[in-house]
Design a protein around this motif. Structure first.
Motif, short mmCIF file in Angstrom:
data_model
loop_
_atom_site.label_atom_id
_atom_site.label_comp_id
_atom_site.label_asym_id
_atom_site.label_seq_id
_atom_site.Cartn_x
_atom_site.Cartn_y
_atom_site.Cartn_z
N ILE A 191 0.86 -1.18 0.00
CA ILE A 191 0.00 0.00 0.00
C ILE A 191 0.90 1.24 0.00
O ILE A 191 1.91 1.27 0.70
CB ILE A 191 -0.92 0.03 1.23
CG1 ILE A 191 -1.81 -1.21 1.26
CG2 ILE A 191 -1.78 1.30 1.25
CD1 ILE A 191 -2.61 -1.35 2.54
N VAL A 192 0.55 2.24 -0.79
CA VAL A 192 1.31 3.49 -0.78
C VAL A 192 0.39 4.64 -0.38
O VAL A 192 -0.81 4.62 -0.66
CB VAL A 192 1.95 3.79 -2.16
CG1 VAL A 192 2.95 2.72 -2.52
CG2 VAL A 192 0.91 3.93 -3.25
N LEU A 193 0.98 5.61 0.29
CA LEU A 193 0.24 6.77 0.79
C LEU A 193 0.79 8.05 0.19
O LEU A 193 1.98 8.18 -0.05
CB LEU A 193 0.34 6.85 2.31
CG LEU A 193 -0.05 5.61 3.13
CD1 LEU A 193 0.08 5.92 4.61
CD2 LEU A 193 -1.45 5.15 2.78
N LEU A 194 -0.11 9.01 -0.02
CA LEU A 194 0.25 10.33 -0.48
C LEU A 194 -0.46 11.37 0.38
O LEU A 194 -1.60 11.15 0.81
CB LEU A 194 -0.15 10.54 -1.95
CG LEU A 194 0.52 9.67 -3.00
CD1 LEU A 194 -0.15 9.88 -4.35
CD2 LEU A 194 2.01 9.99 -3.10
N ASP A 195 0.20 12.47 0.61
CA ASP A 195 -0.39 13.55 1.39
C ASP A 195 -1.55 14.17 0.61
O ASP A 195 -1.41 14.55 -0.55
CB ASP A 195 0.69 14.61 1.67
CG ASP A 195 0.22 15.68 2.64
OD1 ASP A 195 -0.96 15.64 3.06
OD2 ASP A 195 1.03 16.57 2.97
N VAL A 252 3.20 -0.75 4.19
CA VAL A 252 2.68 0.55 3.77
C VAL A 252 3.85 1.52 3.61
O VAL A 252 4.68 1.65 4.52
CB VAL A 252 1.68 1.13 4.80
CG1 VAL A 252 1.09 2.43 4.28
CG2 VAL A 252 0.58 0.11 5.09
N TYR A 253 3.92 2.18 2.46
CA TYR A 253 5.04 3.05 2.15
C TYR A 253 4.58 4.50 1.91
O TYR A 253 3.45 4.74 1.47
CB TYR A 253 5.76 2.56 0.89
CG TYR A 253 6.39 1.20 1.01
CD1 TYR A 253 7.66 1.04 1.55
CD2 TYR A 253 5.72 0.06 0.56
CE1 TYR A 253 8.25 -0.21 1.65
CE2 TYR A 253 6.30 -1.20 0.66
CZ TYR A 253 7.56 -1.33 1.21
OH TYR A 253 8.14 -2.56 1.31
N TYR A 254 5.49 5.42 2.17
CA TYR A 254 5.27 6.82 1.83
C TYR A 254 6.58 7.41 1.30
O TYR A 254 7.67 6.86 1.52
CB TYR A 254 4.79 7.63 3.04
CG TYR A 254 5.81 7.78 4.15
CD1 TYR A 254 6.70 8.86 4.18
CD2 TYR A 254 5.89 6.85 5.18
CE1 TYR A 254 7.64 9.00 5.20
CE2 TYR A 254 6.81 6.98 6.20
CZ TYR A 254 7.69 8.05 6.20
OH TYR A 254 8.62 8.18 7.19
N SER A 255 6.48 8.53 0.60
CA SER A 255 7.65 9.17 0.01
C SER A 255 8.43 9.96 1.05
O SER A 255 7.85 10.63 1.91
CB SER A 255 7.22 10.10 -1.13
OG SER A 255 8.27 10.95 -1.51
N PHE A 304 4.03 11.85 7.53
CA PHE A 304 3.87 10.44 7.90
C PHE A 304 4.88 9.91 8.92
O PHE A 304 4.71 8.80 9.42
CB PHE A 304 3.94 9.57 6.65
CG PHE A 304 2.87 9.87 5.63
CD1 PHE A 304 1.55 9.57 5.90
CD2 PHE A 304 3.20 10.45 4.41
CE1 PHE A 304 0.55 9.83 4.96
CE2 PHE A 304 2.21 10.72 3.46
CZ PHE A 304 0.89 10.41 3.74
N MET A 305 5.92 10.66 9.25
CA MET A 305 7.01 10.10 10.05
C MET A 305 6.59 9.69 11.47
O MET A 305 7.23 8.87 12.12
CB MET A 305 8.18 11.09 10.12
CG MET A 305 7.86 12.39 10.83
SD MET A 305 9.26 13.54 10.80
CE MET A 305 10.49 12.60 11.71
N GLU A 306 5.48 10.24 11.97
CA GLU A 306 5.05 9.91 13.33
C GLU A 306 4.47 8.50 13.45
O GLU A 306 4.31 7.97 14.55
CB GLU A 306 4.01 10.91 13.80
CG GLU A 306 2.70 10.87 13.04
CD GLU A 306 1.68 11.86 13.56
OE1 GLU A 306 1.09 11.57 14.62
OE2 GLU A 306 1.49 12.90 12.92
N LEU A 347 4.70 2.62 9.25
CA LEU A 347 4.96 2.97 7.85
C LEU A 347 6.45 2.90 7.52
O LEU A 347 7.32 3.14 8.36
CB LEU A 347 4.44 4.38 7.55
CG LEU A 347 3.00 4.68 7.96
CD1 LEU A 347 2.64 6.10 7.56
CD2 LEU A 347 2.04 3.68 7.33
N ASP A 348 6.75 2.59 6.26
CA ASP A 348 8.11 2.57 5.74
C ASP A 348 8.32 3.72 4.77
O ASP A 348 7.48 3.98 3.90
CB ASP A 348 8.40 1.24 5.02
CG ASP A 348 8.46 0.07 5.99
OD1 ASP A 348 9.06 0.23 7.06
OD2 ASP A 348 7.89 -0.99 5.67
N GLU A 349 9.46 4.39 4.92
CA GLU A 349 9.79 5.52 4.05
C GLU A 349 10.54 5.05 2.81
O GLU A 349 11.38 4.16 2.88
CB GLU A 349 10.64 6.53 4.83
CG GLU A 349 10.98 7.78 4.04
CD GLU A 349 11.75 8.78 4.90
OE1 GLU A 349 11.18 9.27 5.90
OE2 GLU A 349 12.92 9.05 4.58
#
Length: 359
Positions: free
Chosen positions: A106-110, A148-151, A158-160, A164-166
């Motif tokens: 799964i990927v997340l975007l702001d 779950v990944y984010y940029s 998302f860092m909190e 999640l994985d960066e």
């Protein structure tokens, strides 16, 4: 091959160019509406290339900033219309997934608000897109053992969240994606090039309010058969799921079946089909014209289905849905449907059906 790529969907706007010999990229300063053409001109001049030399133009269609997406797409369309070049469509999730080696994730975007945009990837392809609270996505992912990944560009958002994985985005991701699609002839026609907003813009929120003011529902009549067949033509591929006018005429004659239509200013724009089977209710079909989707009409039709079940004193509500139709499955789950069994090769295309039941 020379490929130009434009991305104005987020705060990191860029235009990139790749040829057989070189790659160049330039940042677009805000406001994009004032600076995008200057940035484009500077990039082409620096590369000693003109617009007519370009073989294909790629553009990011979202999700992201509503205004930014429109600016990038308008620029791309202007060039495409003037030069008849080929078009490559890229969505924002693809850029992030290009840097991930997993097949299922799964990927997340702001999204710019408390929630976020998400995409669920199955075998490296997008199975579902939407927006949701980060906490809810983490709950879903942990239950299903999904990563779950984010940029890294959106670390502040998302860092909190420890789950999640960066992912660090390679600066060539956009142009490499566009270039690869162009080489594989994965082009999009200008007519089909459209933005991916996912959430409603302010204009669409106004449209939703306007439509709701003119929205009504009633039992379907025999004369609605043609309107229902037109909806099916736009919502379903050819096969058993798409009914003809004649098929709907047959459906509307059957006493055990009950169809409810949604109307906007007396135009039939959606429907739900139900059938009584003893003390059970079968949800046969539900569809809304594409231009009226994501406005809550399908949700209201589902509610009317439950109202009909209650009035008819039926004990069980069930349906069949394609196993890979994750969007529909999530909607049914919101109404309390649970998967009880499977029917292998149930559909004409060989797809498996899930039997979902609500008691």
């Amino acid at each position: 091959m020379r490929v130009l790529a434009i991305n104005t969907s987020n705060a990191f706007g860029e235009i990139a160019l790749k040829t057989e010999q070189e790659y160049k990229k330039i940042k677009i300063d805000n406001p994009y509406s004032e600076n995008i053409m200057t940035a484009l001109q500077n990039l082409l001049e620096d590369s000693n290339v003109s617009v007519v030399d370009i073989d294909a133009i790629g553009v990011v269609t979202g999700p992201g900033s509503f205004t930014g997406i429109r600016i990038g797409m308008a620029t791309a369309k202007g060039i495409l219309c003037g030069t008849l070049k080929k078009c490559v469509s890229i969505n924002s999730f693809e850029i992030l997934s290009y840097n991930i080696k997993d097949n299922n994730f799964i990927v997340l975007l702001d999204s710019g608000n408390d929630d976020c945009y998400y995409a669920i990837f199955k075998d490296k392809d997008i199975a579902e897109m939407g927006f949701e609270k980060v906490e809810n996505i983490i709950t879903f992912a942990s239950k299903n053992n999904e990563k779950v990944y984010y940029s890294s560009l959106e670390r502040d958002k998302f860092m909190e969240f420890d789950y999640l994985d960066e992912v660090k985005i390679d600066e060539k991701s956009l142009i490499e994606l566009c270039y690869n699609k162009a080489q594989n002839n994965e082009f999009t026609s200008l007519e089909k090039l459209s933005p991916i907003y996912i959430k409603l813009s302010q204009a669409e929120i106004g449209l939703e309010k306007k439509i709701n003011e003119g929205l009504s529902f009633r039992e379907a009549s025999f004369t609605d058969a043609e309107a229902l067949s037109i909806i099916d033509e736009q919502c379903f591929s050819e096969g058993s799921e798409r009914y003809s006018k004649k098929s709907f005429e047959g459906e509307l004659k059957e006493l055990s079946k009950h169809y409810i239509v949604a109307l906007y200013n007396n135009l039939v724009i959606g429907y739900i089909g139900l059938q009584k089977l003893g003390d059970e209710l079968n949800l046969l079909k539900i569809a809304v014209l594409p231009q009226y989707q994501k406005l809550g009409i399908g949700f209201k039709l589902m509610q009317l289905g439950f109202d009909y079940k209650t009035k008819s004193n039926l004990t069980t509500y069930f349906l069949e849905v394609k196993e890979n139709n994750i969007k529909a499955i999530k909607l049914y789950q919101k109404f309390g449907f649970k998967t009880e069994s499977k029917r292998e090769k149930y559909y004409d295309d060989g797809e498996t059906a899930l039997v979902m039941v609500c008691r």
